[in-house]
Design a protein around this motif. Structure first.
Motif, short mmCIF file in Angstrom:
data_model
loop_
_atom_site.label_atom_id
_atom_site.label_comp_id
_atom_site.label_asym_id
_atom_site.label_seq_id
_atom_site.Cartn_x
_atom_site.Cartn_y
_atom_site.Cartn_z
N SER A 112 -1.56 10.66 -10.05
CA SER A 112 -0.40 10.54 -10.30
C SER A 112 0.41 10.47 -9.10
CB SER A 112 0.42 11.29 -11.34
OG SER A 112 -0.44 10.96 -12.68
N GLN A 113 0.47 11.42 -8.28
CA GLN A 113 1.01 11.66 -6.99
C GLN A 113 0.67 10.74 -5.83
OE1 GLN A 113 0.56 15.72 -5.34
NE2 GLN A 113 0.56 16.62 -7.34
N TRP A 114 -0.43 10.22 -5.82
CA TRP A 114 -1.03 9.07 -4.98
C TRP A 114 -0.42 7.73 -5.45
CZ3 TRP A 114 -2.25 8.61 -0.13
CH2 TRP A 114 -2.85 9.96 0.53
N MET A 123 1.99 5.33 -3.25
CA MET A 123 1.43 4.24 -2.97
C MET A 123 2.38 2.95 -2.37
SD MET A 123 -1.45 3.24 -2.00
CE MET A 123 -2.31 4.75 -2.73
N PRO A 124 3.47 2.81 -3.12
CA PRO A 124 4.56 1.47 -2.54
C PRO A 124 5.02 2.01 -1.24
CG PRO A 124 4.82 2.21 -4.95
CD PRO A 124 3.67 3.20 -4.37
N SER A 125 5.37 3.07 -1.18
CA SER A 125 5.77 3.59 0.35
C SER A 125 4.84 3.19 1.34
CB SER A 125 6.64 4.98 0.38
OG SER A 125 7.65 4.99 -0.65
N LEU A 126 3.50 3.86 1.01
CA LEU A 126 2.47 3.71 1.98
C LEU A 126 1.98 2.30 2.36
CD1 LEU A 126 0.15 5.02 3.67
CD2 LEU A 126 -1.04 5.14 1.39
N ILE A 127 2.01 1.55 1.44
CA ILE A 127 1.56 -0.02 1.70
C ILE A 127 2.77 -0.64 2.56
CG2 ILE A 127 1.31 -2.07 0.69
CD1 ILE A 127 0.07 -0.74 -1.79
N LEU A 128 4.03 -0.33 2.29
CA LEU A 128 5.11 -1.11 2.90
C LEU A 128 5.08 -0.37 4.29
CD1 LEU A 128 6.08 -2.00 0.20
CD2 LEU A 128 8.24 -1.39 0.97
N SER A 129 4.70 0.87 4.51
CA SER A 129 4.73 1.61 5.87
C SER A 129 3.57 0.78 6.70
CB SER A 129 4.55 2.87 5.97
OG SER A 129 5.72 3.54 5.21
N LEU A 130 2.54 0.44 6.16
CA LEU A 130 1.36 0.01 6.64
C LEU A 130 1.77 -1.55 7.53
CD1 LEU A 130 -1.53 1.34 4.58
CD2 LEU A 130 -1.15 1.81 7.26
N VAL A 131 2.26 -2.23 6.30
CA VAL A 131 2.65 -3.59 6.75
C VAL A 131 3.75 -3.70 7.78
CG1 VAL A 131 3.97 -5.73 5.95
CG2 VAL A 131 2.25 -4.40 4.26
N MET A 132 4.63 -2.71 7.61
CA MET A 132 5.57 -2.70 8.56
C MET A 132 5.32 -2.32 9.89
SD MET A 132 7.50 -0.33 10.49
CE MET A 132 7.58 1.01 9.48
N SER A 133 4.40 -1.45 10.04
CA SER A 133 3.79 -0.98 11.36
C SER A 133 2.98 -1.93 12.23
CB SER A 133 3.00 0.42 11.16
OG SER A 133 1.82 0.12 10.39
N ALA A 134 2.22 -2.69 11.41
CA ALA A 134 1.40 -3.84 11.82
C ALA A 134 2.21 -4.87 12.43
CB ALA A 134 0.56 -4.62 10.66
N VAL A 135 3.34 -5.24 11.80
CA VAL A 135 4.33 -6.16 12.44
C VAL A 135 4.75 -5.47 13.63
CG1 VAL A 135 6.64 -7.23 12.15
CG2 VAL A 135 4.96 -6.99 10.23
N SER A 191 -6.87 17.96 2.51
CA SER A 191 -6.05 18.98 2.04
C SER A 191 -5.17 18.62 1.14
CB SER A 191 -5.39 19.70 3.20
OG SER A 191 -6.51 20.31 4.08
N THR A 192 -4.50 17.22 1.21
CA THR A 192 -3.72 16.98 0.05
C THR A 192 -4.34 17.04 -1.39
OG1 THR A 192 -4.26 14.71 -0.07
CG2 THR A 192 -2.52 15.37 1.54
N PHE A 193 -5.46 16.95 -1.54
CA PHE A 193 -6.23 17.12 -2.74
C PHE A 193 -6.24 18.54 -3.31
CE2 PHE A 193 -7.50 13.09 -1.27
CZ PHE A 193 -7.69 12.38 -2.37
N VAL A 194 -6.37 19.42 -2.47
CA VAL A 194 -6.34 20.87 -2.51
C VAL A 194 -5.05 21.65 -3.02
CG1 VAL A 194 -6.98 23.26 -1.63
CG2 VAL A 194 -8.13 21.15 -0.82
N ASN A 195 -4.13 21.08 -2.29
CA ASN A 195 -2.81 21.35 -2.73
C ASN A 195 -2.13 20.97 -3.95
OD1 ASN A 195 -2.27 23.08 -0.31
ND2 ASN A 195 -1.65 21.21 0.96
N ALA A 196 -2.50 19.87 -4.20
CA ALA A 196 -2.19 19.09 -5.41
C ALA A 196 -2.84 19.76 -6.79
CB ALA A 196 -2.21 17.76 -5.47
N TRP A 197 -4.19 20.25 -6.51
CA TRP A 197 -4.86 20.62 -7.73
C TRP A 197 -4.10 21.79 -8.62
CZ3 TRP A 197 -7.24 25.61 -8.33
CH2 TRP A 197 -8.19 25.57 -9.62
N PRO A 198 -3.72 22.62 -8.22
CA PRO A 198 -3.09 23.67 -9.05
C PRO A 198 -2.06 23.01 -10.10
CG PRO A 198 -3.23 24.55 -6.90
CD PRO A 198 -3.52 23.16 -6.88
#
Length: 495
Positions: free
Chosen positions: A421-423, A427-439, A403-410
């Protein structure tokens, strides 16, 4: 309004809104923990069934007018008073419908007590109608200090009432008492804190004017609310109220985060801090595509930087948190909690894109998007229900991602801001969050002590790891937040 003055007003409004949500939700969070130890999952499920119907009725009452009041370039006292009285009339109609339907609802679920609960809990529609206009005024003028104080008072008062009722054997009525008292105390407190008061003014032509914008939001919000509450309706009917209570409790924790910071992607302006501040800020710049695009990009980066680590961190500590705060009887909610953390992690993109569409006056586009998303969702719901509740909720999380693709399309056409561009921005916040959650997840197997000690240590470690990584890699949102806070502190010292 000058650019600098507007920026300061937005930042100030955001900080007050964060305080309002954080303070109120913090109080409600503590109360929810206490109630969870006094009540059972089945009792939570019973009230969860009724809340579904109240939520749907509340959407009809608000009718998209709260967003229309914020979006309208010149809204005066006549607009606000007209909407207030019209919403109260709709609340009366909806209360009558729910009152008459109460025996049918009780019979459908086979729970006799539901009849009385529906008729009492539906009273919240009346103060809710007034509150929606009060919060629209607050949001339009970015005056969130009064809302902060009022919400804090309502949360505290309703919490005391509900805990007393639960401790004295009122059972499910403790949660009914909490909701009813919360709405009435909030409405009364806002009358003291907010400068707007309804006058003896009404103009039906103003209602018609705003309805041309608001009806599309009403339909979109109804579609969204009906669809999201289908999960609860199905669990309460096909499965049982225990599973519904577990799902509601698992949903509550991640929803607390997104409602505080982001908001709900249903088009209404009375949600989270970022959402409440974004719509008036976007609307004030709706004549400049460049300005709106710049603000949308900033909002997506900032909201993702704040929301993603909280949700992925919550997913990592789910077992420890439930044991520490709710007790072993609530471990049944852990799988739902983790799945909903994933589902809600995409909401910053949803909310910001939809608020930008609303701000430029394209509620028609908003409605089309809801029809597309919910058509996909309904198909997923029908398929998932065949395989059990966990599969059903997992499919929901996957569809929320698409649904993120649907909302961003217009907004690629409206603002020149593509989904790619939005992703890239999140992306930096997403990668850091994944690393942090694994730890953080790994720490639960090596840390000493009981659940509460482990939980506190995991939270501290998660915050430290995320902040360290953000500073080390010079994440733009981290730098922006630090500079903004320093600037606000410097301005206060000068004042």
């Amino acid at each position: 309004m000058a650019e600098t003055e507007m920026k300061q007003k937005v930042v100030k409004g955001l900080l007050w809104k964060l305080l309002e949500n954080g303070g109120a939700q913090g109080v409600q969070f503590v109360i929810a923990i206490i109630l969870a130890r006094l009540l059972t999952p089945a009792q939570y499920g019973v009230v969860g069934i009724i809340t579904i119907f109240i939520t749907i009725a509340n959407v009809v009452v608000q009718s998209g007018f709260s967003t229309a009041l914020v979006q309208k370039q010149k809204a005066d006292k006549l607009d606000f008073s007209s909407v207030c009285y019209f919403d109260l009339f709709v609340a009366l109609v909806m209360y009558g419908i729910l009152y008459a339907a109460a025996p049918v609802i009780a019979s459908f679920y086979g729970i006799a007590e539901l009849e009385a609960i529906v008729r009492v809990l539906s009273i919240v529609l009346f103060p809710g109608a007034v509150i929606s206009v009060q919060t629209a005024y607050v949001s339009r003028n970015l005056e969130f200090k009064g809302l902060f104080l009022s919400t804090l008072a309502a949360s505290a008062a309703s919490g005391v009432i509900s805990i007393w009722m639960a401790a004295n054997g009122f059972g499910v009525w403790a949660m009914v008492g909490q909701q009813v008292s919360y709405y009435f105390v909030l409405m009364i407190a806002l009358f003291f804190e907010v400068s707007w008061k309804p006058g003896l003014l009404f103009a039906f032509d103003r209602i018609k004017e705003m309805f041309s914008f608001g009806w599309k939001l009403l339909v979109a919000s109804l579609i969204d609310t009906l669809f999201n509450n289908l999960y609860g309706l199905i669990m309460g009917k096909i499965y049982n109220e225990v599973l519904l209570g577990a799902y509601n409790r698992g949903d509550q924790f991640p929803k607390l985060i997104v409602n505080n910071l982001g908001g709900a992607p249903d088009g209404r302006c009375n949600g989270g801090a970022i959402q409440s501040v974004l719509l008036p800020a976007f609307s004030a710049r709706q004549g400049s595509v460049h300005d709106v695009r710049h603000m949308v990009r900033r909002a997506i980066r900032l909201s993702s930087f704040l929301v993603l680590p909280m949700l992925f961190g919550l997913m990592a500590v789910a077992d420890t948190l439930v044991l520490a705060l709710l007790g072993e009887q609530w471990l049944i909610c852990v799988p739902y909690l983790r799945i909903m953390c994933v589902a809600y992690s995409f909401w910053p993109i949803h909310i910001t894109n939809l608020q930008a569409i609303n701000a430029v006056g394209r509620s028609d586009v908003f409605l089309k998007l809801e029809v597309i998303k919910k058509s996909m969702g309904l198909a997923g719901l029908i398929i998932g229900a065949q395989f059990g509740p966990l599969v059903m909720i997992s499919i929901k999380a996957v569809l929320d991602f698409f649904s993120t693709f649907v909302n961003a399309w217009p907004n690629k056409k409206l603002l020149g801001y593509s989904i790619f561009s939005q992703w890239m921005d999140i992306m930096p916040s997403l990668i850091l969050s994944l690393v942090m959650s694994a730890v953080v997840y790994g720490l639960q197997f090596v840390l000493p002590g009981g659940p509460m000690v482990k939980l506190l240590l995991q939270i501290v470690a998660g915050m430290a790891v995320y902040a360290l990584l953000a500073g080390l890699f010079r994440i733009e949102s981290f730098t922006y937040l630090v500079q903004t806070i320093k600037g606000q502190m410097k301005n206060r010292r000068k004042a």
